[in-house]
Design a protein around this motif. Structure first.
Motif, PDB file in Angstrom:
ATOM      1  N   GLY A  36      32.540  33.321  56.145  1.00  0.00           N
ATOM      2  CA  GLY A  36      32.661  32.863  54.681  1.00  0.00           C
ATOM      3  C   GLY A  36      34.257  32.565  54.460  1.00  0.00           C
ATOM      4  O   GLY A  36      35.164  32.388  55.425  1.00  0.00           O
ATOM      5  N   VAL A  37      34.608  32.103  53.178  1.00  0.00           N
ATOM      6  CA  VAL A  37      35.784  31.787  52.689  1.00  0.00           C
ATOM      7  C   VAL A  37      36.181  32.728  51.629  1.00  0.00           C
ATOM      8  O   VAL A  37      35.191  32.878  50.690  1.00  0.00           O
ATOM      9  CB  VAL A  37      36.105  30.318  52.507  1.00  0.00           C
ATOM     10  N   VAL A  38      37.432  33.229  51.306  1.00  0.00           N
ATOM     11  CA  VAL A  38      37.951  34.020  50.066  1.00  0.00           C
ATOM     12  C   VAL A  38      38.976  33.141  49.668  1.00  0.00           C
ATOM     13  O   VAL A  38      39.732  32.688  50.227  1.00  0.00           O
ATOM     14  CB  VAL A  38      38.191  35.193  50.297  1.00  0.00           C
ATOM     15  N   GLY A  39      38.812  32.912  48.303  1.00  0.00           N
ATOM     16  CA  GLY A  39      39.912  32.090  47.575  1.00  0.00           C
ATOM     17  C   GLY A  39      40.726  33.207  46.737  1.00  0.00           C
ATOM     18  O   GLY A  39      40.303  33.650  45.685  1.00  0.00           O
ATOM     19  N   VAL A  40      42.132  33.376  46.916  1.00  0.00           N
ATOM     20  CA  VAL A  40      42.735  34.056  46.101  1.00  0.00           C
ATOM     21  C   VAL A  40      43.801  32.990  45.271  1.00  0.00           C
ATOM     22  O   VAL A  40      44.363  32.017  45.576  1.00  0.00           O
ATOM     23  CB  VAL A  40      43.842  34.918  46.739  1.00  0.00           C
ATOM     24  N   ALA A  41      43.459  33.241  44.007  1.00  0.00           N
ATOM     25  CA  ALA A  41      44.126  31.880  43.102  1.00  0.00           C
ATOM     26  C   ALA A  41      45.037  32.616  42.047  1.00  0.00           C
ATOM     27  O   ALA A  41      45.065  33.537  41.754  1.00  0.00           O
ATOM     28  CB  ALA A  41      42.936  31.224  42.372  1.00  0.00           C
ATOM     29  N   GLN A  42      45.668  31.598  41.503  1.00  0.00           N
ATOM     30  CA  GLN A  42      46.779  31.753  40.270  1.00  0.00           C
ATOM     31  C   GLN A  42      46.369  30.703  39.337  1.00  0.00           C
ATOM     32  O   GLN A  42      46.028  29.771  39.445  1.00  0.00           O
ATOM     33  CB  GLN A  42      47.804  31.606  40.600  1.00  0.00           C
ATOM     34  N   ASP A  43      46.121  31.290  38.079  1.00  0.00           N
ATOM     35  CA  ASP A  43      45.629  30.415  36.858  1.00  0.00           C
ATOM     36  C   ASP A  43      46.885  29.994  36.386  1.00  0.00           C
ATOM     37  O   ASP A  43      47.928  30.208  35.713  1.00  0.00           O
ATOM     38  CB  ASP A  43      45.199  31.206  35.588  1.00  0.00           C
ATOM     39  N   VAL A  44      46.976  28.451  36.473  1.00  0.00           N
ATOM     40  CA  VAL A  44      48.263  27.626  36.321  1.00  0.00           C
ATOM     41  C   VAL A  44      47.804  26.414  35.204  1.00  0.00           C
ATOM     42  O   VAL A  44      48.394  25.640  35.185  1.00  0.00           O
ATOM     43  CB  VAL A  44      48.692  26.664  37.455  1.00  0.00           C
TER      44      VAL A  44
END
Length: 250
Positions: free
Chosen positions: A47-55
């Motif tokens: 799978g894929v994991v997304g690590v995000a920042q709310d911009v």
């Protein structure tokens, strides 16, 4: 987004990809995401994991600034006045539609050309260069008349405000000129001046004595023939009372 995920599912990860999430309430949130491949204990991709920042807020600000910049660009390009500019080397980097219309040179033809040596009539090049140099040092000039040489070889007279152009850090990066085309009025003024000069020459060199006075009776006109007949030069006669100075008493 699907391509980013598909790439990550093939082991090609992506960093700092901006995507837009639609929330339950219908608004849009902007996330800056690192899409990382997810693997099991045997190193198989699972799978894929997304690590995000709310911009969202900064993205909204950037979009507002970009929208404003686009609007300003459109205003400059479509303004009903010629607007042109140069960089710190004196080469054209601004040339709106009205400037193209007046000069006959398209934006593509004008860009990166030296403004003064390419588009300004020779007799004014030095003075125009001084105006631009002053603006490049922060000393702006208003209502300066310059003469543009058009593609067809005619001369257009522009009344220009030369304004210093600065970047976000307040460093001078060029000059922008906002102008008014005064060709017709300038031609009329020159025609009137030429006519006045011609009339003055006719009066001065007429084969008849011509003289005049102001409302106080003092001489304010005294042509060459009057000087010849009376023996008094124009400089001797001017501002003298005509009657008491030059007319016999009886």
């Amino acid at each position: 987004v699907q391509e980013v995920l598909d790439n990550a599912l093939h082991g090609n990860e992506t960093s700092n990809y901006e995507l837009e999430f639609e929330t339950k309430s219908g608004e849009t949130r902007y996330l800056l995401v690192n899409a990382t491949t997810r693997r099991d204990a045997d190193n198989h991709i699972v799978g894929v994991v997304g690590v995000a920042q709310d911009v969202t807020e900064s993205s909204k600000n950037e979009r507002a600034i970009q929208a404003m910049a686009n609007e300003l660009r459109q205003l400059v390009d479509n303004a009903n006045a010629p607007i042109f500019g140069i960089d710190v080397d004196g080469n054209v980097n601004e040339w709106n539609a009205m400037t193209s219309s007046i000069t006959g040179y398209s934006k593509e033809e004008a860009f990166e050309k030296p403004l003064v040596s390419t588009f300004i009539v020779p007799k004014l090049r030095q003075s125009v260069q001084e105006v631009l140099d002053n603006a490049l040092h922060g000393n702006e000039t208003s209502n300066y008349e310059l003469e543009f040489e058009t593609k067809s070889g005619e001369t257009r007279y522009l009344l220009v405000n030369a304004t210093t152009r600065r970047d976000a850090d307040n460093h001078i990066v060029g000059v922008v000129g906002v102008a008014q085309d005064v060709t017709e009025s300038s031609k009329n003024e020159r025609a009137i001046k030429a006519m006045a000069n011609e009339l003055r020459q006719l009066v001065d060199t007429a084969n008849a004595p011509i003289f005049g006075i102001d409302v106080h009776g003092d001489v304010n006109e005294w042509n060459d023939k009057t000087a010849e007949i009376t023996g008094y030069k124009k400089e001797e006669a001017f501002s003298k009372p005509l009657v008491s100075t030059f007319i016999v008493p009886k």
